[in-house]
Design a protein around this motif. Structure first.
Motif, PDB file in Angstrom:
ATOM      1  N   VAL A   1       0.840  -1.200   0.000  1.00 31.29           N
ATOM      2  CA  VAL A   1       0.000   0.000   0.000  1.00 31.29           C
ATOM      3  C   VAL A   1       0.875   1.249   0.000  1.00 31.29           C
ATOM      4  O   VAL A   1       1.662   1.472   0.922  1.00 31.29           O
ATOM      5  N   PHE A   2       0.730   2.041  -1.050  1.00 30.53           N
ATOM      6  CA  PHE A   2       1.391   3.342  -1.141  1.00 30.53           C
ATOM      7  C   PHE A   2       0.365   4.383  -0.682  1.00 30.53           C
ATOM      8  O   PHE A   2      -0.774   4.383  -1.164  1.00 30.53           O
ATOM      9  N   LEU A   3       0.756   5.247   0.237  1.00 32.06           N
ATOM     10  CA  LEU A   3      -0.178   6.180   0.858  1.00 32.06           C
ATOM     11  C   LEU A   3       0.183   7.615   0.490  1.00 32.06           C
ATOM     12  O   LEU A   3       1.293   8.077   0.760  1.00 32.06           O
ATOM     13  N   LEU A   4      -0.762   8.306  -0.147  1.00 29.49           N
ATOM     14  CA  LEU A   4      -0.594   9.728  -0.477  1.00 29.49           C
ATOM     15  C   LEU A   4      -1.493  10.528   0.458  1.00 29.49           C
ATOM     16  O   LEU A   4      -2.727  10.470   0.353  1.00 29.49           O
ATOM     17  N   ILE A   5      -0.878  11.244   1.398  1.00 34.45           N
ATOM     18  CA  ILE A   5      -1.640  12.027   2.379  1.00 34.45           C
ATOM     19  C   ILE A   5      -1.640  13.483   1.931  1.00 34.45           C
ATOM     20  O   ILE A   5      -0.586  14.116   1.845  1.00 34.45           O
ATOM     21  N   CYS A   6      -2.819  14.016   1.609  1.00 35.33           N
ATOM     22  CA  CYS A   6      -2.869  15.419   1.171  1.00 35.33           C
ATOM     23  C   CYS A   6      -4.293  15.940   1.209  1.00 35.33           C
ATOM     24  O   CYS A   6      -5.254  15.215   0.945  1.00 35.33           O
TER      25      CYS A   6
ATOM     26  N   VAL B   1      -1.087  -0.960  -4.580  1.00 37.22           N
ATOM     27  CA  VAL B   1      -2.252  -0.065  -4.619  1.00 37.22           C
ATOM     28  C   VAL B   1      -1.881   1.301  -4.027  1.00 37.22           C
ATOM     29  O   VAL B   1      -0.967   1.412  -3.208  1.00 37.22           O
ATOM     30  N   LEU B   2      -2.595   2.303  -4.475  1.00 36.98           N
ATOM     31  CA  LEU B   2      -2.384   3.673  -4.001  1.00 36.98           C
ATOM     32  C   LEU B   2      -3.648   4.158  -3.297  1.00 36.98           C
ATOM     33  O   LEU B   2      -4.734   4.119  -3.874  1.00 36.98           O
TER      34      LEU B   2
ATOM     35  N   LYS C   1       2.095   2.906   9.669  1.00 35.85           N
ATOM     36  CA  LYS C   1       2.993   1.830  10.111  1.00 35.85           C
ATOM     37  C   LYS C   1       2.801   0.554   9.291  1.00 35.85           C
ATOM     38  O   LYS C   1       3.715  -0.263   9.172  1.00 35.85           O
ATOM     39  N   ARG C   2       1.596   0.367   8.724  1.00 35.18           N
ATOM     40  CA  ARG C   2       1.282  -0.852   7.982  1.00 35.18           C
ATOM     41  C   ARG C   2       1.466  -0.690   6.469  1.00 35.18           C
ATOM     42  O   ARG C   2       1.387  -1.680   5.736  1.00 35.18           O
ATOM     43  N   CYS C   3       1.680   0.540   6.016  1.00 32.85           N
ATOM     44  CA  CYS C   3       1.821   0.783   4.575  1.00 32.85           C
ATOM     45  C   CYS C   3       3.228   0.433   4.088  1.00 32.85           C
ATOM     46  O   CYS C   3       4.148   0.236   4.879  1.00 32.85           O
ATOM     47  N   PHE C   4       3.386   0.412   2.765  1.00 37.37           N
ATOM     48  CA  PHE C   4       4.689   0.105   2.191  1.00 37.37           C
ATOM     49  C   PHE C   4       5.533   1.360   1.998  1.00 37.37           C
ATOM     50  O   PHE C   4       6.742   1.348   2.207  1.00 37.37           O
ATOM     51  N   ALA C   5       4.885   2.466   1.601  1.00 37.63           N
ATOM     52  CA  ALA C   5       5.628   3.714   1.383  1.00 37.63           C
ATOM     53  C   ALA C   5       4.688   4.902   1.467  1.00 37.63           C
ATOM     54  O   ALA C   5       3.486   4.787   1.204  1.00 37.63           O
ATOM     55  N   LEU C   6       5.249   6.043   1.842  1.00 34.02           N
ATOM     56  CA  LEU C   6       4.535   7.322   1.862  1.00 34.02           C
ATOM     57  C   LEU C   6       4.876   8.043   0.574  1.00 34.02           C
ATOM     58  O   LEU C   6       6.056   8.145   0.190  1.00 34.02           O
ATOM     59  N   VAL C   7       3.870   8.547  -0.111  1.00 33.55           N
ATOM     60  CA  VAL C   7       4.056   9.231  -1.388  1.00 33.55           C
ATOM     61  C   VAL C   7       3.763  10.720  -1.216  1.00 33.55           C
ATOM     62  O   VAL C   7       2.821  11.096  -0.524  1.00 33.55           O
ATOM     63  N   ASN C   8       4.583  11.559  -1.853  1.00 28.71           N
ATOM     64  CA  ASN C   8       4.281  12.994  -1.929  1.00 28.71           C
ATOM     65  C   ASN C   8       4.352  13.403  -3.395  1.00 28.71           C
ATOM     66  O   ASN C   8       5.320  13.076  -4.086  1.00 28.71           O
TER      67      ASN C   8
END
Length: 343
Positions: A169-174, A200-201, A242-249
């Motif tokens: 899971v790639f997480l885009l926080i915005c 997945v994103l 903590k459970r995701c694979f990467a943080l995306v910006n």
């Protein structure tokens, strides 16, 4: 002292988190600090009326040279200003706004920049004295929800299936606004997902720009492997990170991304767009990865998936970086010292 603190306070936004944290420092030093949303006020006369209430305010602190600063030009009490990021990176390009911000900075008792780059740009474009601007990186604090359920988080985000534990899971926080460019990676990521369905994103954050929100919802609906979900509380978000694979910006502009710093603190690798605000925090292949196109994003993400040594290195170095450079203690001492100058 009784202080007014002005900021853009969109719910569960980075700005809101920053403002609340700084307010806690001010109040722990024995002052009274009233935090108010910039959008409550139409003009500087509205602010002047509030400041004259009994008991009167002794000073003002504000985040964003233009959005908040323009309301302070006619007030009679001292104030300090904290650069937001888009003020120095974007608003300076608009001549009328640049003129207003120059006056605000000239009148301010002090200013705070999150990075050396923001300070240099303010000096260059707004002709400010170097001594007036203090560089103070954002302090960072993370806390996890005790009874967090990863399966429930994914389900509420629209991700379903019997193999969710195998997902990357790639997480885009915005917040959904243009400067965050939430659609920048969607097409490329969806194509990548078709070849690698476990990737997945999830785009998560408050709906700030209604027009863009409609656009994002429409595009995501047609994009396999990409999901859009509502903002969560900080503890739930941090537990999910903590459970995701990467943080995306994918932002066009950043002052200093709190989400990137939180990811570094939580041991989540960062893959960030190569822009000045991100480069001030992320050193490529040291404490994170940078990309300058959607195609390069996929390439860097593939490296993170296949090279476990690289992944472990950026996680380790990011944690060390945050501990050294983004201390809450240093941030608290800086703001308490600066606020004392408003006497």
């Amino acid at each position: 002292m009784k202080l007014l603190f002005l900021a853009v306070l969109d719910p569960k936004s980075g700005n809101h988190t920053t403002a609340e944290r700084i307010r806690s420092y001010i109040e722990s030093a024995g002052h009274t600090c009233e935090l108010r949303h910039v959008h409550e006020f139409q003009s500087s006369s509205d602010i002047a009326n509030l400041l004259s209430q009994n008991p009167q305010f002794d000073g003002v602190l504000a985040i964003h040279l233009y959005k908040a600063g323009r309301l302070l030009l006619d007030i009679q009490v001292p104030f300090g200003i904290i650069f937001g990021g888009t003020d120095i990176n974007e608003d300076v390009k608009v001549e009328t706004r640049r003129g207003v911000m120059e006056k605000v900075l000239h009148k301010a008792r002090f200013a705070v920049a999150f990075t050396d780059r923001l300070k240099k740009d303010a000096e260059l474009y707004l002709h400010s004295q170097s001594s007036k601007i203090c560089v103070q990186p954002q302090g960072i604090k993370t806390q996890l929800m005790d009874d967090f359920s990863w399966a429930e988080f994914l389900q509420r985000s629209g991700v379903s299936g019997c193999h969710v534990e195998r997902l990357h899971v790639f997480l885009l926080i915005c917040g959904l606004r243009r400067v965050k460019d939430p659609l920048y990676l969607v097409k490329s990521f969806s194509e990548w997902h078709r070849d690698n369905p476990q990737n997945v994103l999830i785009i998560i954050g408050p709906r700030i720009d209604p027009v863009l929100t409609d656009e994002v919802e429409a595009v995501v609906k047609k994009s396999a492997g990409v999901f859009l979900t509502r903002e969560r509380s900080q503890p739930e978000l941090h537990a999910a990170m903590k459970r995701c694979f990467a943080l995306v910006n994918s932002s066009v502009s950043e002052g200093m991304s709190a989400a990137i710093l939180e990811a570094m603190d939580l041991g989540l690798p960062v893959v960030a767009r190569d822009i000045p605000g991100n480069k001030a925090v992320v050193q490529h292949e040291v404490n994170g990865l940078l990309y300058s196109s959607p195609k390069e994003f996929v390439h860097q993400s593939q490296r993170l998936l296949s090279d476990h040594g690289l992944r472990e290195k950026v996680i380790r170095d990011a944690k060390v970086y945050v501990m050294k450079r983004h201390s809450l203690k240093q941030e608290r001492e800086t703001y308490q010292r600066l606020v004392d100058t408003l006497h």
